[in-house]
Design a protein around this motif. Sequence first.
Motif, short mmCIF file in Angstrom:
data_model
loop_
_atom_site.label_atom_id
_atom_site.label_comp_id
_atom_site.label_asym_id
_atom_site.label_seq_id
_atom_site.Cartn_x
_atom_site.Cartn_y
_atom_site.Cartn_z
N UNK A 77 -38.52 18.51 32.86
CA UNK A 77 -38.74 18.90 31.47
C UNK A 77 -39.82 18.05 30.84
N UNK A 78 -40.28 18.53 29.71
CA UNK A 78 -41.10 17.72 28.81
C UNK A 78 -40.29 17.67 27.52
N UNK A 79 -39.83 16.46 27.18
CA UNK A 79 -38.96 16.28 26.03
C UNK A 79 -39.69 15.43 24.99
N UNK A 80 -39.90 16.02 23.82
CA UNK A 80 -40.65 15.33 22.76
C UNK A 80 -41.96 14.75 23.29
N UNK A 81 -42.63 15.54 24.12
CA UNK A 81 -43.93 15.15 24.65
C UNK A 81 -43.88 14.27 25.89
N UNK A 82 -42.71 13.88 26.33
CA UNK A 82 -42.57 13.00 27.49
C UNK A 82 -42.05 13.77 28.70
#
Length: 151
Positions: free
Chosen positions: A110-115
């Motif tokens: 995943x990409x979570x809050x840009x991370x």
Amino acid sequence: MRRLTAALVAGAILMGAASPALAGDTDASRIAVAREMIAAWKSADWRKVADLFAEDGVLRSMMLEPVAGRPAIYARIAALGKGAPDGVTLDVAHIGVIDGLVFIERTDRFVYNGHPGAVPVVGVLDIRDGKVREWREYYDRASLEKALRGQ
């Protein structure tokens, strides 16, 4: 005559067990529901994820309090989904049914809050009548939290 009667009774029992009314939950149908769930996570379709649960279904992420009921499950997943608007890819290593339960060994990417992040997970789904009655998620919470921060 007794043998014939016994054979007819045994045949009737076997035919009943294979009838569509009793055979709705097959390994293939359970895996199909699990694959629908996997696709819904990937497409960020949080409503579909929740709708695949039974009305009184339960989501158990082992390091958190369980969430019961479709509305509560949707609320948790949709809140999580805000940080992952492009969805979560569940890269399945193994999927199968044991004793009527679907086991999925996977890596969630995943990409979570840009991370960008990834975490290994094992999910166990109790699927009956085409709906998830209970989903148990096993993962290392510290690894997940680190991945959510992009570390």
